[in-house]
Design a protein around this motif. Structure first.
Motif, PDB file in Angstrom:
ATOM      1  N   GLU A  53       0.820  -1.208   0.000  1.00 10.26           N
ATOM      2  CA  GLU A  53       0.000   0.000   0.000  1.00 10.26           C
ATOM      3  C   GLU A  53       0.857   1.262   0.000  1.00 10.26           C
ATOM      4  O   GLU A  53       0.452   2.299  -0.540  1.00 10.26           O
ATOM      5  CB  GLU A  53      -0.956   0.010   1.200  1.00 10.26           C
ATOM      6  N   VAL A  54       2.057   1.187   0.577  1.00 11.12           N
ATOM      7  CA  VAL A  54       2.967   2.337   0.562  1.00 11.12           C
ATOM      8  C   VAL A  54       3.532   2.534  -0.835  1.00 11.12           C
ATOM      9  O   VAL A  54       3.572   3.651  -1.367  1.00 11.12           O
ATOM     10  CB  VAL A  54       4.095   2.149   1.594  1.00 11.12           C
ATOM     11  N   ALA A  55       3.991   1.433  -1.447  1.00  8.57           N
ATOM     12  CA  ALA A  55       4.606   1.523  -2.770  1.00  8.57           C
ATOM     13  C   ALA A  55       3.627   1.989  -3.842  1.00  8.57           C
ATOM     14  O   ALA A  55       4.042   2.583  -4.844  1.00  8.57           O
ATOM     15  CB  ALA A  55       5.202   0.166  -3.159  1.00  8.57           C
ATOM     16  N   GLN A  56       2.337   1.751  -3.629  1.00 16.40           N
ATOM     17  CA  GLN A  56       1.337   2.135  -4.615  1.00 16.40           C
ATOM     18  C   GLN A  56       0.684   3.477  -4.294  1.00 16.40           C
ATOM     19  O   GLN A  56      -0.203   3.916  -5.035  1.00 16.40           O
ATOM     20  CB  GLN A  56       0.265   1.049  -4.703  1.00 16.40           C
ATOM     21  N   SER A  57       1.113   4.132  -3.244  1.00 18.42           N
ATOM     22  CA  SER A  57       0.477   5.384  -2.822  1.00 18.42           C
ATOM     23  C   SER A  57       1.011   6.565  -3.624  1.00 18.42           C
ATOM     24  O   SER A  57       2.145   6.543  -4.124  1.00 18.42           O
ATOM     25  CB  SER A  57       0.727   5.623  -1.332  1.00 18.42           C
ATOM     26  N   PRO A  58       0.200   7.623  -3.761  1.00 21.61           N
ATOM     27  CA  PRO A  58       0.670   8.840  -4.451  1.00 21.61           C
ATOM     28  C   PRO A  58       1.879   9.459  -3.746  1.00 21.61           C
ATOM     29  O   PRO A  58       2.760  10.028  -4.390  1.00 21.61           O
ATOM     30  CB  PRO A  58      -0.541   9.775  -4.408  1.00 21.61           C
TER      31      PRO A  58
END
Length: 211
Positions: free
Chosen positions: A140-145
């Motif tokens: 979820e961190v790697a895919q966050s804006p």
């Protein structure tokens, strides 16, 4: 074979004095009084330099003087540069041995991982090389804006820092205080250096206190 000097020939020492004077004038902007005159072999008053006849000798002596002086100066400068490079390399090696660091390409590929960082995150030495930075991040961190903005700012040369959740080699969460410093070369970011401090224990303790 070289000819014997004849009356009226310039003295070799006089030629050398004028040549060195000419070099001094060129290099330092100073003009000694001997620059425009030369003493003949026989006794007599100084006379003007006869450039057509004495130019070859003066040019040779001047070239030798210039070559010697510049070689010494360049050698000293190179030695000073090498000494500074050795000192900086020593500092870099000391940091890598004692501090958890990563070096990335501007695209986030791991180029170097220090031994302390590998141990902290539970990886074998060299296992992280060539891996993307997002390998250390929860999905979820790697895919966050915010993650995309982090690397966009780093590519622009902006220093970034903060407390981030990361995953170790066993998939367990670790909270790292990270500081990212872009390295500029010819005005462009060539690498990104990250220094990390493990804040997991403190983060967990604060969470328990808040609960």
């Amino acid at each position: 074979s070289p000819r014997s000097p004849t009356p009226g020939d310039p003295e070799p020492n006089a030629l050398r004095t004028v040549a060195l004077g000419a070099f001094t004038a060129f290099f330092y902007g100073a003009y000694p009084r001997e620059l425009n005159v030369i003493r003949p072999l026989q006794s007599g008053p100084p006379r003007p330099i006869q450039w057509p006849s004495e130019r070859v000798a003066l040019t040779r002596i001047l070239r030798e003087a210039v070559s010697t002086m510049f070689n010494h100066r360049i050698k000293a400068q190179l030695q000073a540069c090498q000494s500074r490079l050795d000192e900086q390399q020593g500092l870099a090696d000391a940091l890598k041995r004692g501090v958890a660091t990563l070096i990335f390409s501007p695209e986030g590929e791991i180029l170097e991982a220090s031994e302390p960082f590998a141990r902290l995150m539970g990886y074998q030495a060299g296992a992280l090389l060539g891996q993307p930075h997002r390998l250390l991040c929860p999905r979820e961190v790697a895919q966050s804006p915010e993650y995309g903005q982090l690397w966009a700012r780093l590519k622009q040369g902006q220093v970034q820092s903060g407390l981030f959740e990361r995953l170790d080699g066993q998939g367990e969460s670790r909270w790292l205080e990270e500081s990212y410093s872009p390295v500029l070369r010819a005005g462009r970011v060539s690498q990104v250096v990250m220094v990390a401090t493990d804040m997991t224990a403190l983060h967990v303790r604060l969470q328990h206190q808040e609960a």
